[in-house]
Design a protein around this motif. Structure first.
Motif, PDB file in Angstrom:
ATOM      1  N   UNK A 516       0.847  -1.210   0.000  1.00  0.00           N
ATOM      2  CA  UNK A 516       0.000   0.000   0.000  1.00  0.00           C
ATOM      3  C   UNK A 516       0.876   1.251   0.000  1.00  0.00           C
ATOM      4  N   UNK A 517       1.966   1.221   0.784  1.00  0.00           N
ATOM      5  CA  UNK A 517       2.856   2.384   0.830  1.00  0.00           C
ATOM      6  C   UNK A 517       3.470   2.657  -0.544  1.00  0.00           C
ATOM      7  N   UNK A 518       3.841   1.595  -1.280  1.00  0.00           N
ATOM      8  CA  UNK A 518       4.405   1.769  -2.630  1.00  0.00           C
ATOM      9  C   UNK A 518       3.363   2.365  -3.564  1.00  0.00           C
ATOM     10  N   UNK A 519       2.122   1.856  -3.509  1.00  0.00           N
ATOM     11  CA  UNK A 519       1.083   2.378  -4.392  1.00  0.00           C
ATOM     12  C   UNK A 519       0.779   3.840  -4.081  1.00  0.00           C
ATOM     13  N   UNK A 520       0.881   4.201  -2.802  1.00  0.00           N
ATOM     14  CA  UNK A 520       0.647   5.607  -2.416  1.00  0.00           C
ATOM     15  C   UNK A 520       1.824   6.502  -2.815  1.00  0.00           C
ATOM     16  N   UNK A 521       3.058   5.997  -2.598  1.00  0.00           N
ATOM     17  CA  UNK A 521       4.243   6.840  -2.792  1.00  0.00           C
ATOM     18  C   UNK A 521       4.777   6.876  -4.213  1.00  0.00           C
ATOM     19  N   UNK A 522       4.325   5.964  -5.075  1.00  0.00           N
ATOM     20  CA  UNK A 522       4.831   5.892  -6.462  1.00  0.00           C
ATOM     21  C   UNK A 522       3.642   5.955  -7.420  1.00  0.00           C
ATOM     22  N   UNK A 523       3.076   7.126  -7.618  1.00  0.00           N
ATOM     23  CA  UNK A 523       1.839   7.251  -8.407  1.00  0.00           C
ATOM     24  C   UNK A 523       2.010   6.986  -9.901  1.00  0.00           C
ATOM     25  N   UNK A 524       3.258   6.971 -10.403  1.00  0.00           N
ATOM     26  CA  UNK A 524       3.466   6.798 -11.846  1.00  0.00           C
ATOM     27  C   UNK A 524       3.744   5.358 -12.242  1.00  0.00           C
ATOM     28  N   UNK A 525       3.684   4.431 -11.298  1.00  0.00           N
ATOM     29  CA  UNK A 525       4.022   3.038 -11.599  1.00  0.00           C
ATOM     30  C   UNK A 525       3.145   2.479 -12.722  1.00  0.00           C
ATOM     31  N   UNK A 526       3.824   1.884 -13.720  1.00  0.00           N
ATOM     32  CA  UNK A 526       3.123   1.248 -14.831  1.00  0.00           C
ATOM     33  C   UNK A 526       3.266  -0.273 -14.797  1.00  0.00           C
ATOM     34  N   UNK A 527       4.412  -0.733 -14.288  1.00  0.00           N
ATOM     35  CA  UNK A 527       4.606  -2.190 -14.181  1.00  0.00           C
ATOM     36  C   UNK A 527       5.109  -2.517 -12.789  1.00  0.00           C
ATOM     37  N   UNK A 528       4.626  -3.647 -12.252  1.00  0.00           N
ATOM     38  CA  UNK A 528       4.984  -4.061 -10.895  1.00  0.00           C
ATOM     39  C   UNK A 528       5.064  -5.577 -10.860  1.00  0.00           C
ATOM     40  N   UNK A 529       6.237  -6.096 -10.497  1.00  0.00           N
ATOM     41  CA  UNK A 529       6.476  -7.541 -10.472  1.00  0.00           C
ATOM     42  C   UNK A 529       6.576  -7.987  -9.019  1.00  0.00           C
ATOM     43  N   UNK A 530       5.606  -8.776  -8.577  1.00  0.00           N
ATOM     44  CA  UNK A 530       5.544  -9.240  -7.190  1.00  0.00           C
ATOM     45  C   UNK A 530       5.659 -10.757  -7.095  1.00  0.00           C
ATOM     46  N   UNK A 531       6.214 -11.386  -8.095  1.00  0.00           N
ATOM     47  CA  UNK A 531       6.316 -12.837  -8.067  1.00  0.00           C
ATOM     48  C   UNK A 531       7.146 -13.324  -6.877  1.00  0.00           C
ATOM     49  N   UNK A 532       6.688 -14.398  -6.273  1.00  0.00           N
ATOM     50  CA  UNK A 532       7.330 -15.024  -5.117  1.00  0.00           C
ATOM     51  C   UNK A 532       7.346 -14.108  -3.892  1.00  0.00           C
ATOM     52  N   UNK A 533       6.476 -13.119  -3.864  1.00  0.00           N
ATOM     53  CA  UNK A 533       6.309 -12.307  -2.650  1.00  0.00           C
ATOM     54  C   UNK A 533       5.145 -12.925  -1.870  1.00  0.00           C
ATOM     55  N   UNK A 534       5.399 -14.016  -1.177  1.00  0.00           N
ATOM     56  CA  UNK A 534       4.334 -14.839  -0.621  1.00  0.00           C
ATOM     57  C   UNK A 534       3.784 -14.336   0.705  1.00  0.00           C
ATOM     58  N   UNK A 535       4.296 -13.210   1.205  1.00  0.00           N
ATOM     59  CA  UNK A 535       3.686 -12.611   2.392  1.00  0.00           C
ATOM     60  C   UNK A 535       2.489 -11.746   2.039  1.00  0.00           C
ATOM     61  N   UNK A 536       2.238 -11.562   0.745  1.00  0.00           N
ATOM     62  CA  UNK A 536       1.120 -10.725   0.298  1.00  0.00           C
ATOM     63  C   UNK A 536      -0.171 -11.540   0.224  1.00  0.00           C
TER      64      UNK A 536
END
Length: 588
Positions: A516-536
């Motif tokens: 949530x902090x990344x989505x709030x602090x980086x408003x221009x994000x176009x691509x986001x790779x969260x593979x193997x981030x299993x705490x989500x």
């Protein structure tokens, strides 16, 4: 008086005899015997003069059914009455014919034998022992001739000044080799160690090799025979020979008068800077293994497989070579020929691409090689890609030398510390693309400093190997800033990298709060790779927000195809169905 406007016909029989003889001598034996001498009595008389046959040239296309070349040759040798000094035989030479030559003329100074497979070591040696005035010898594509005959020629012909011993290049398969290969290895600075690998590979059997060509124990036999017996040579051609660096050194040591040396298609040679420089300084006319074969006096089957890379325009060659990695350029490409070496030195060197597989048999100094390229760049580096070996000191050297770096990729760099990366962060003001993958010694602290120091950063990769830690693992780590948390990386990114467009966090420990902090602090994000981030846990509102805000989203359980690294310290490759069935039966 000739009629006006009409040219008087030339009467060729009125030419002086010596001029007519000079013209006819430019024809081959077949043309003279079957055509020229039948034109008129004068030409027939000239063609019967023994001095006219000082040179016997019997070139042919290899189709021996058209004429009886052996009988023709014997006939013109007899006509020469022992005055012949220059003989050229193609395809039909035999041991018996060489014996006939030596019995008929002992003053021969030049002999060329081309594709005479029925000439043996014994026949050539016997002929050489009778021709002590021989000055030029050309033995091209004669399969029956070995280094033994070369030795005999050298011992028997003290006046020999020019020697051509040309062969078909043919790389032996490993099964055909009867010896262990030499030790391979080199250093980027072209130190001339004893190695024998060739820089380029082939697909068909008659082509230039890439990688390590197995060296047979007798590959230097020809070179040693030449060096040991032909010390007065001025010109040497060894097209397609299998000599190695050791054989070439021996020739240079023992043939001090060499003026020209042709090593084209000698692909067992890997000439380091010392050996190449020695050749260039000693030899007036030098051809290297990959130099153009244009102008060669014969056609070998291997010619059809050898693309003439040397004849490409310089700008095209530079464009091709620039696509190679730094190691390939320094260790292979620049050693191919003088032209490629010159082009490699003229490359702009705005990129360092030093990918490697961490192979334990690498013998060159990667740190030293990297520093060398940094120096060559003259401060113009914009793209740096280093794997495995980079250290704090080397990274500092790179950033001190170049302030315009826009892309930095560090992979498996276990010798870089938090302090080292923090130290250089302020020297990267133009950085736009940063990739830090599998650098196990780095924490979230340099991420925060990099975010503050690199305002133009648009793409950031912080990839790790996933491991399932206990719930309180990070909280138990306490430093001067307090206890750590799973979201430290995410909070550092969110707090300092507000201009990001692309973010990859493969295998990160972040939780929903960090995302949530990344989505709030980086408003221009176009691509986001969260593979193997299993705490989500992205099943609710957070998952929908990611889908709406991010154009290209990769979720924790998405395919890792194309990732290129081991995804987790806990990961094991999938078992085949056969393995599973065998395992089940083993339990029964």
């Amino acid at each position: 008086m000739a009629e006006s406007g009409r040219c008087r016909k030339r009467n060729w029989t009125e030419l002086p005899d010596e001029l007519t003889a000079a013209i006819l001598s430019r024809l081959g034996v077949v043309e003279i015997l079957e055509s020229a001498q039948k034109v008129c009595m004068k030409w027939r008389k000239i063609s019967k003069d023994p001095l006219f046959w000082r040179k016997i040239d019997m070139r042919n296309d290899g189709d021996l059914d058209d004429w009886d070349y052996v009988s023709m040759f014997r006939h013109v040798v007899d006509r020469s009455s022992g005055n012949v000094v220059d003989i050229n035989i193609e395809h039909f030479g035999t041991d018996k014919l060489l014996t006939f030559i030596t019995e008929s003329a002992s003053t021969i100074r030049r002999i060329r034998l081309f594709s005479c497979d029925e000439v043996s070591d014994k026949g050539l040696s016997r002929m050489a022992s009778e021709l002590q005035l021989l000055e030029e010898l050309d033995i091209s594509l004669c399969a029956g001739i070995s280094h033994e005959a070369v030795k005999m020629v050298g011992r028997s012909c003290p006046l020999l000044k020019s020697f051509k011993f040309n062969k078909e290049w043919c790389r032996f398969s490993d099964d055909e080799s009867d010896s262990d290969s030499d030790e391979y290895g080199s250093d980027f600075d072209d130190s001339d160690d004893d190695y024998a690998h060739a820089p380029f590979a082939h697909a068909p059997v008659f082509h230039a090799p890439v990688g390590h060509a197995r060296v047979r124990k007798d590959d230097n036999a020809d070179a040693l025979a030449i060096a040991g017996t032909m010390q007065d040579l001025h010109h040497l051609q060894l097209y397609g020979n299998k000599l190695t660096n050791d054989g070439l050194r021996k020739i240079l040591d023992c043939c001090p008068h060499l003026e020209s040396l042709d090593l084209r298609l000698c692909f067992n040679l890997n000439m380091g800077i010392d050996l190449e420089t020695r050749c260039a300084e000693r030899i007036k006319r030098l051809w290297l293994p990959h130099d153009s074969i244009e102008g060669k006096e014969f056609t070998a089957r291997s010619d059809g497989y050898c693309f003439k890379w040397i004849e490409l325009p310089d700008n095209v060659t530079m464009s091709i070579l620039s696509r190679l990695g730094t190691i390939d350029i320094l260790e292979s490409a620049q050693k191919v020929c003088m032209k490629w070496r010159k082009i490699c030195k003229e490359l702009k060197w705005n990129t360092i691409d030093m990918r490697n597989d961490s192979a334990p048999d690498i013998t060159f100094d990667l740190d030293k090689m990297c520093r060398h390229v940094v120096d060559l760049s003259c401060g113009n580096l914009v793209n740096v890609n280093v794997e495995d070996f980079i250290s704090d000191e080397l990274l500092e050297y790179i950033t001190d030398s170049s302030s315009g770096i826009r892309r930095l990729r560090l992979v498996c760099s276990y010798y870089i510390s938090d302090e080292g990366l923090i130290e250089v962060a302020s020297k990267l003001p133009l950085l736009e693309d940063l990739d830090i993958s599998l650098c196990g010694n780095l924490s979230h602290k340099p991420v925060k400093v990099l975010g503050h120091s690199c305002p133009l950063l648009k793409s950031f990769k912080l990839n790790k190997q996933w491991h399932k830690y206990s719930d309180n693992f990070f909280e138990e780590i306490i430093d001067d800033e307090g206890p750590w948390s799973k979201d430290d990386d995410a909070l550092a990114i969110a707090g300092t990298m507000h201009g990001l467009y692309h973010l990859q966090l493969f295998g990160n420990q972040l939780t929903n709060d960090g995302l949530r902090a990344i989505l709030d602090g980086c408003p221009h994000l176009e691509s986001l790779d969260l593979r193997y981030c299993f705490n989500l846990n992205l099943e609710g509102d957070l998952g929908r927000r990611c889908t709406e805000q991010i154009k290209r989203l990769l979720l924790p359980k998405d395919s890792i195809a194309g990732y290129g690294f081991l995804p987790s310290t806990d990961w094991q490759p999938p078992r085949s169905p056969k393995y599973i069935i065998d395992k089940l039966f083993s339990w029964l």
